[in-house]
Design an enzyme around this catalytic site. Structure first.
Site, PDB file in Angstrom:
ATOM      1  N   LYS A 113      64.725 -69.167  10.682  1.00 15.10           N
ATOM      2  CA  LYS A 113      65.077 -68.400   9.477  1.00 15.10           C
ATOM      3  C   LYS A 113      65.563 -69.340   8.375  1.00 15.10           C
ATOM      4  O   LYS A 113      65.172 -69.206   7.217  1.00 15.10           O
ATOM      5  CB  LYS A 113      66.161 -67.350   9.806  1.00 15.10           C
ATOM      6  N   GLN A 170      73.378 -62.525  13.417  1.00 14.95           N
ATOM      7  CA  GLN A 170      72.340 -62.653  14.444  1.00 14.95           C
ATOM      8  C   GLN A 170      72.764 -61.902  15.704  1.00 14.95           C
ATOM      9  O   GLN A 170      73.892 -62.031  16.175  1.00 14.95           O
ATOM     10  CB  GLN A 170      72.100 -64.152  14.745  1.00 14.95           C
ATOM     11  N   ASP A 198      69.104 -57.092   7.025  1.00 17.00           N
ATOM     12  CA  ASP A 198      68.512 -56.639   8.292  1.00 17.00           C
ATOM     13  C   ASP A 198      68.223 -55.137   8.274  1.00 17.00           C
ATOM     14  O   ASP A 198      67.467 -54.648   9.114  1.00 17.00           O
ATOM     15  CB  ASP A 198      69.487 -56.914   9.444  1.00 17.00           C
TER      16      ASP A 198
HETATM   17  N1  GUN Z   1      67.975 -60.371  17.084  1.00 20.78           N
HETATM   18  C1  GUN Z   1      66.699 -60.022  17.385  1.00 20.78           C
HETATM   19  N2  GUN Z   1      66.070 -59.566  16.289  1.00 20.78           N
HETATM   20  C2  GUN Z   1      66.955 -59.621  15.278  1.00 20.78           C
HETATM   21  C3  GUN Z   1      66.879 -59.274  13.901  1.00 20.78           C
HETATM   22  O1  GUN Z   1      65.872 -58.803  13.366  1.00 20.78           O
HETATM   23  N3  GUN Z   1      68.018 -59.485  13.177  1.00 20.78           N
HETATM   24  C4  GUN Z   1      69.148 -59.973  13.731  1.00 20.78           C
HETATM   25  N4  GUN Z   1      70.218 -60.129  12.946  1.00 20.78           N
HETATM   26  N5  GUN Z   1      69.255 -60.295  15.012  1.00 20.78           N
HETATM   27  C5  GUN Z   1      68.154 -60.118  15.772  1.00 20.78           C
END
Ligand code: GUN
Length: 288
Positions: A52, A95, A118
């Site tokens: 990311k 996350q 998100d």
């Molecule tokens: N863990 C797995 N997928 C995601 C996501 O799309 N966003 C976040 N913040 N954590 C995750």
């Protein structure tokens, strides 16, 4: 059978975001800024966060990474609130998973919904559910983008989603059942009876459960489109493993009109979706 490979499409989407950001910068705006918070040392999370941050750098989004081996729930809430009020930060991403005893819902509810890139805050989920989305969670948004780019008709179909997670399955349900998609969506989960029978009615079958090769031929209608969201590490020998999806690709592919590969499918779309949501947060905050 069309293989719904995502590499080029994820790159095209990234380029679109970069182009828009470049033109906003020319007009004198600062670069967008995303705060990424990680707690614990989940190896998969560390890889995702690295991807990311790299993608943000590529398109011109500044990131600040907060990394804690351990932090209390109140201290984490305090951090989120301080970022909420920081006018130089546009997006906040916590996350997941968060290590016990921290409960994700206790943290997510404190994220400013305007910075919730998100789309996990209850008010953003509610907006999606009621058909007026603000931020659409990255994986469902990525699935929709991928299918559209391959010119797959995603309107007024029978869609079956297996998995009801708040991150993928449930928002897929909302996104694909609401206008303009208007599909008839069945949301299945671990207590669903006659799962293969229900799944095999689907024009579009989406699977997000984290169980390697769970979906076999008897789940799939001839000519169906299959979207595999799973990313599972499968041990194939003592010191050898490989990444597989939730769908038994080798046995299912001959029945499909189109299918996403793993790796190389939906997983590649999610980072591009996050960049797009961060751009959206930035534009909203700046009244663009
Ligand atoms: N863990 C797995 N997928 C995601 C996501 O799309 N966003 C976040 N913040 N954590 C995750």
């Amino acid at each position: 059978m069309i293989l719904l490979e995502a590499k080029n499409i994820a790159q095209i989407w990234k380029n679109e975001t970069k182009q828009e950001l470049d033109s906003l910068k020319i007009s004198g705006l600062r670069e967008p800024h995303l705060a990424i918070i990680q707690v614990g040392d989940n190896p998969a999370s560390s890889i995702y966060v690295k991807h990311k941050m790299k993608a943000c750098a590529e398109v011109g989004i500044k990131t600040t990474n907060y990394n804690f081996s351990n932090i209390s729930e109140p201290a984490l809430i305090q951090l989120v609130e301080s970022i909420n009020y920081d006018p130089l930060v546009d997006g906040i991403l916590v996350q997941l998973p968060l290590p016990a005893p921290i409960l994700k819902r206790n943290i997510i509810k404190y994220i400013n919904p305007l910075k919730d890139v998100d789309g996990f805050h209850p008010s953003n989920i509610g907006a999606l559910a009621t058909g007026h989305p603000t931020f659409i969670p990255a994986t469902p948004l990525g699935v929709q983008f991928l299918l559209k780019k391959y010119n797959i008709d995603i309107q007024q179909k029978n869609v079956v989603v297996i998995g009801r997670s708040n991150i993928v399955g449930r928002p897929l349900f909302y996104l694909f059942s609401n206008p303009p998609n208007n599909n008839t969506v069945t949301l299945c989960h671990r207590y669903t009876k006659n799962l293969p029978e229900i799944a095999s009615k689907a024009d579009i079958l989406m699977v997000a459960i984290g169980k390697p090769n769970f979906v076999t031929q008897d789940f799939v209608k001839e000519g169906a489109v299959v979207v595999d969201v799973g990313i599972n590490r499968l041990q194939i020998a003592d010191n050898q493993s490989k990444i597989v999806g939730d769908v038994d690709f080798e046995h299912v592919k001959s029945k499909c009109s189109a299918i996403t590969p793993v790796p190389g499918g939906v997983g590649l779309m999610t980072v591009s979706a996050l960049l797009s949501n961060t751009l959206l947060a930035f534009k909203r905050i700046h009244g663009i």
